[in-house]
Structures are given as structure tokens and as C-alpha cells.
Design a protein around this motif. Structure first.
Motif, PDB file in Angstrom:
ATOM      1  N   PHE A   1       0.789  -1.157  -0.082  1.00 26.35           N
ATOM      2  CA  PHE A   1      -0.204   0.070   0.025  1.00 26.35           C
ATOM      3  C   PHE A   1       0.861   1.324   0.053  1.00 26.35           C
ATOM      4  O   PHE A   1       0.432   2.162  -0.556  1.00 26.35           O
ATOM      5  N   PHE A   2       1.893   1.403   0.604  1.00 27.83           N
ATOM      6  CA  PHE A   2       2.803   2.485   0.813  1.00 27.83           C
ATOM      7  C   PHE A   2       3.700   2.588  -0.455  1.00 27.83           C
ATOM      8  O   PHE A   2       3.764   3.582  -0.977  1.00 27.83           O
ATOM      9  N   ILE A   3       4.274   1.552  -0.813  1.00 30.05           N
ATOM     10  CA  ILE A   3       5.036   1.621  -1.941  1.00 30.05           C
ATOM     11  C   ILE A   3       4.018   1.601  -3.422  1.00 30.05           C
ATOM     12  O   ILE A   3       4.650   2.452  -4.135  1.00 30.05           O
ATOM     13  N   SER A   4       3.035   1.044  -3.468  1.00 31.96           N
ATOM     14  CA  SER A   4       2.086   1.285  -4.548  1.00 31.96           C
ATOM     15  C   SER A   4       1.460   2.407  -4.413  1.00 31.96           C
ATOM     16  O   SER A   4       1.621   3.247  -5.401  1.00 31.96           O
ATOM     17  N   GLY A   5       1.183   2.930  -3.339  1.00 30.19           N
ATOM     18  CA  GLY A   5       0.573   4.217  -3.012  1.00 30.19           C
ATOM     19  C   GLY A   5      -0.758   4.531  -3.662  1.00 30.19           C
ATOM     20  O   GLY A   5      -1.353   3.534  -3.858  1.00 30.19           O
ATOM     21  N   GLY A   6      -1.339   5.697  -4.182  1.00 31.90           N
ATOM     22  CA  GLY A   6      -2.757   5.855  -4.564  1.00 31.90           C
ATOM     23  C   GLY A   6      -3.605   5.657  -3.435  1.00 31.90           C
ATOM     24  O   GLY A   6      -3.318   5.708  -2.118  1.00 31.90           O
ATOM     25  N   PRO A   7      -4.989   5.701  -3.821  1.00 27.99           N
ATOM     26  CA  PRO A   7      -5.846   5.884  -2.775  1.00 27.99           C
ATOM     27  C   PRO A   7      -6.269   4.650  -1.655  1.00 27.99           C
ATOM     28  O   PRO A   7      -6.970   4.764  -0.861  1.00 27.99           O
TER      29      PRO A   7
ATOM     30  N   ASP B   1      -1.155  14.432  -3.144  1.00 32.20           N
ATOM     31  CA  ASP B   1      -0.396  14.638  -4.581  1.00 32.20           C
ATOM     32  C   ASP B   1       1.141  13.755  -4.274  1.00 32.20           C
ATOM     33  O   ASP B   1       1.721  13.404  -5.453  1.00 32.20           O
ATOM     34  N   GLY B   2       1.473  13.705  -3.271  1.00 27.30           N
ATOM     35  CA  GLY B   2       2.923  13.033  -3.034  1.00 27.30           C
ATOM     36  C   GLY B   2       2.939  11.879  -3.197  1.00 27.30           C
ATOM     37  O   GLY B   2       3.938  11.149  -3.595  1.00 27.30           O
ATOM     38  N   LEU B   3       1.737  10.929  -3.307  1.00 26.47           N
ATOM     39  CA  LEU B   3       1.878   9.574  -3.228  1.00 26.47           C
ATOM     40  C   LEU B   3       0.913   9.147  -4.397  1.00 26.47           C
ATOM     41  O   LEU B   3      -0.458   9.140  -4.288  1.00 26.47           O
TER      42      LEU B   3
END
Length: 480
Positions: free
Chosen positions: A198-204, A262-264
């Protein structure tokens, strides 16, 4: 001093034979050293063929003179035990030593003396040495694959956080060490999964879980210091309270809207790669394959025929097919059997395939440890009134796993070294990125530097794992 028989070195004349043997051995090494580093041949006045074999003859005689059993000299006995047990081993040891000495100058010349380190283009690599500029220019790709440069801090932060959370066991007191098994087996892998996917993939997707991750991590760390009588109430109320505080008071939605930071940005797993992907796959496969392998090892020894035959079928099936075939099937064939609206990410399929494959080998290693235990251990546990699970958890498995630490470590090392095979599914870890880089038109001809770099990285990883397993083996060693 008794009469000296040079054909049969003895302990009575130990000092004489030691001085003579050491002198001849050192002279042979010096001759090869001077010839290799300074092109100076102290036996150059002899014919070329004789000059070539003189160091071997002198060294062999020297080792023969010091080959005295039970000399009483600890260092000498160690040398004789390791490299000088017989005439054949003496010659073989000399050849290895001389080859190493001979290879040092050209290797140093290629690695350091004539190597290129500066610059950012191929033009600086016109010498005869290695082009480490190639590694420097492509270093980010070798570490992170095609992951966007501006987002690579997320990978670094995730690995640092997981390393810190993984080191909790080194700082836990004796009072809290009884909870470490639960932490490392259940809680830590779950936190790692949330961080990685989730953190490395990012997004909502990440932000729906972000406050829960932070609340869980803080609660677990503080929970080690909470008295046992309050732990039940603590883990019911504190994580929920932290989640509410983080979401509605600290990171309120006016400051961070879910899914709109926007950062992730979302980074698909196809862009993951390099050494970071090697670590991710190895980490999760190591976590998953061990408990699965342990379950099937116990199942293969079960008294229930259905469980035993299912376990045997699983183990023999996965051990009977090559890993590259398993990966190909997971990437190409498996999605064809899924419903049209059902999707499993390629990286997840790859991790599952490798975990199941390695679990079969782990199962056989653990089964060997189970079979090595004497029957009396089982009977003693049963005589104390222990059931099947208590007997295995508290008596059998601790002893069996201790016996097979080298075998488990060997399987884990093979797993790490097998990760380059994921190229068949289109994922490029460090070796895959090297293969991609060497085909770049601007950097053709530097494959050697890339493979040497990868070899050094894998050697460091595998050596560290090997030393750690050895330390574990010594720590839990009960025989004296």
C-alpha cells in the motif's frame, strides 16, 4: 635431540622440522609473489620448466616436514588438519595458494588500478580496466528498477521502517520475549504487507489503511511495556482511539483528503524492480514458505491417511517441477482459469508460486529433523498428558528445528538466488535490470561489470544469511 630422519618427521625433532618446513614454504610463496607482482623470478637462472616447478617442490617439501600429528602446537595442528592432511592435499593447497597470488595483480588492475570511476558517459571507459561509471549511471535502476525517481523515497522509508520494526526482538526484555513469536509470525508480516503493497504502491488504496497502519504500529510498540493484566483492554481500546485521533484530529481531512495527496501516486508493480524487488520477493517468500512447509512436514507424518497423502502429493508435485515452469504457469496459464472480472497482480502470483515451490523443500528439511528425534521424546511428552499440538509446539518442533537450521538456511539461500528467474513473468529484479542495461545502445560491452556487481551483492546477502544461521546454530547448540 634424537637422530633426524628426513623421510619421517617426528615430534621429538619438532622444532627442527618446523623451522625447515616453514622456511621452504615461505620461500616458495615469496618466489611466486615476486614473480606475480614484480616480474622478478629468483629461480630465473634455471631452465624455464624447472623454474616453474621449483616453488611447488619447495612448498611440498616444506608442508611435508611440518606434517606432524598431535604436535602440541595448536596453530600447526590446525594447519595440518585443514590443508595438509596428505601429500595430495598439500599439493592441492599449494596450487590454490599460488593461483590466488597469481590472480591478485590482474584482478586488482581490472578492479581498481585501470578502472574508470568518474564521468557520466561511456567515453570515459576507454581503458583496459572495469567501467564502474556504468554502474554509477545505472545505479538507481539496479536498486529500484523503473520505479519513478521522485517516488523512490517511499521504498527507502518502507525498508527503514520494517528494519526498525524487525529489530524489536533485540531490545525486548525477558518479560516481553514471550510475545515475540506472535509478533514475528502474525503481526510483523501483516504490517510488512501493508507497507509494501500500500505504501510503495501508493494511491487511494493506501490512504484507506494509512491511519490504521500508524495506529497498529504505535499500539504494538507501546504494548510491549503494558502490564499483562491490562493488555486485553489495551489492545481493544487504544488502537481504535489512536485511529480516531489520527484521522479526525491530527491528520484531519482539511489537511489530507483521503486519496488526494499529490505526494503519493499509484505505481504499478510492473515498474518495481532492481534490488528492492529482490528483497520484497525474498522477504515475503521466506515468511510464507516456512509455516506452509512446516504444516506439510507434520502432515506427511500424520496418522490420518487423507492428510498424509495430500501432504505427500503436494511435496512431490512441487519438488518434481522446475521453478521456471512454475513461474511461467503462474503468469500465463493461471489467469486463464480465473473469472473475467477477477484479477490477481502478477507480483502476488509470483510470490505465491515461489512460496509454494520452496515450501515443499522446507517440508522435507523439517521432516528430516522430525525423523532424527528419538521416539522417547514423543513418549515422554505423551506421558506428561500433552496432546498432539502441545507436544509438537513445546517439545518436538523446537528440537527438530534446531537440528535442521543448516538445511533451512540452505533452502532460504537457494530461494534468494532463485529470484532472478522471475524474468519469465516480466518482472525485472537486479539481474533482470542488468540484462536490460547491457542491451542499451549507449552502454554495449559492459555486461561483465554488471554481473560482477550483481555477484558481489548476492554474495554479501547470502554470506550474511549464512553467518546468521551459523550463529543461531551455535546459540542453540546443546552438545558439548
Amino acid at each position: 635431540m634424537s637422530k633426524i630422519n628426513f623421510l619421517k618427521p617426528d615430534k621429538e625433532n619438532l622444532t627442527t622440522f618446523l623451522y625447515m618446513g616453514s622456511f621452504l614454504f615461505v620461500i616458495s610463496v615469496i618466489d611466486v609473489f615476486l614473480n606475480s607482482f614484480f616480474s622478478l623470478n629468483i629461480t630465473g637462472f634455471l631452465p624455464a620448466s624447472l623454474s616453474f616447478v621449483i616453488p611447488i617442490i619447495l612448498g611440498f617439501i616444506g608442508l611435508y616436514f611440518i606434517r606432524i600429528e598431535h604436535s602440541g602446537n595448536k596453530f600447526l595442528d590446525q594447519v595440518n588438519k585443514n590443508i595438509n592432511t596428505s601429500n595430495f592435499n598439500a599439493i592441492l593447497s599449494l596450487l590454490i595458494i599460488f593461483i590466488i597470488i597469481k590472480s591478485i595483480p590482474p584482478v586488482l588492475s581490472w578492479f581498481v588500478v585501470d578502472a574508470s570511476f568518474a564521468g557520466d558517459s561511456k567515453d570515459v571507459c576507454s581503458g583496459t580496466g572495469a567501467c564502474w561509471t556504468y554502474i554509477k549511471v545505472w545505479f538507481r535502476r539496479f536498486m529500484y528498477g523503473m520505479y519513478p525517481n521522485a517516488e523512490q523515497w517511499r521504498i527507502n522509508l518502507s525498508f527503514i521502517a520494517l528494519a526498525l520494526l524487525g529489530s524489536v526482538g533485540y531490545f525486548a526484555t525477558e518479560k516481553f520475549k514471550k510475545y515475540l513469536t506472535l509478533y514475528y509470525v502474525v503481526i510483523y508480516p501483516f504490517i510488512a504487507f501493508l507497507f509494501i503493497f500500500f505504501f510503495i504502491s501508493g494511491g487511494p488504496v493506501f490512504f484507506d489503511f494509512s491511519y490504521g497502519i500508524i495506529a497498529a504500529v504505535i499500539s504494538i510498540i507501546i504494548g510491549f511495556f503494558i502490564p499483562s493484566k491490562f493488555k486485553f483492554y489495551y489492545f481493544i481500546f487504544v488502537p481504535i482511539t489512536l485511529y480516531i485521533a489520527l484521522k479526525y484530529f491530527i491528520f484531519y481531512e482539511e489537511l489530507i483528503e483521503l486519496g488526494k495527496l499529490d505526494g503519493l501516486n499509484w505505481v504499478e508493480t510492473g515498474a518495481w524492480g532492481g534490488l528492492s524487488l529482490t528483497f520484497i520477493i525474498s522477504f515475503f517468500c521466506l515468511i510464507f514458505c516456512f509455516p506452509i512447509g512446516m504444516a506439510f512436514a507434520l502432515g506427511r507424518r500424520s496418522d490420518f491417511p487423507l492428510i498424509r497423502y495430500i501432504s505427500i502429493g503436494f511435496i512431490e508435485f512441487w519438488r518434481g517441477v522446475p521453478l521456471i515452469t512454475v513461474l511461467f504457469m503462474s503468469a500465463v496459464m493461471f489467469p486463464m482459469f480465473l473469472p473475467a472480472d477477477f484479477f490477481i497482480d502478477k507480483l502476488v502470483r509470483c510470490i505465491i508460486a515461489i512460496s509454494l515451490f520452496e515450501a515443499a523443500y522446507v517440508a522435507e528439511v523439517i521432516r528430516g529433523g522430525l525423523q532424527a528425534l528419538p521416539r522417547g521424546q514423543y513418549e515422554a511428552a505423551k506421558s506428561l498428558g500433552m496432546g498432539y499440538w502441545r507436544m509438537h509446539i513445546f517439545v518436538i518442533l523446537p528440537q527438530a528445528l534446531k537440528l535442521v537450521i543448516p538445511g533451512i538456511a540452505n533452502t532460504f539461500l537457494a530461494l534468494v538466488k532463485d529470484t532472478p528467474l522471475i524474468f519469465v513473468v516480466g518482472l525485472l529484479e537486479i539481474v533482470g535490470m542488468l540484462n536490460l542495461a547491457k542491451t542499451n545502445p549507449e552502454w554495449l560491452g559492459f555486461a561483465m561489470e554488471g554481473y560482477v556487481f550483481a555477484a558481489i551483492i548476492f554474495w554479501i546477502i547470502c554470506y550474511a544469511m549464512s553467518k546468521y544461521s551459523y550463529n543461531l546454530e551455535q546459540k542453540y547448540k546443546t552438545e558439548r
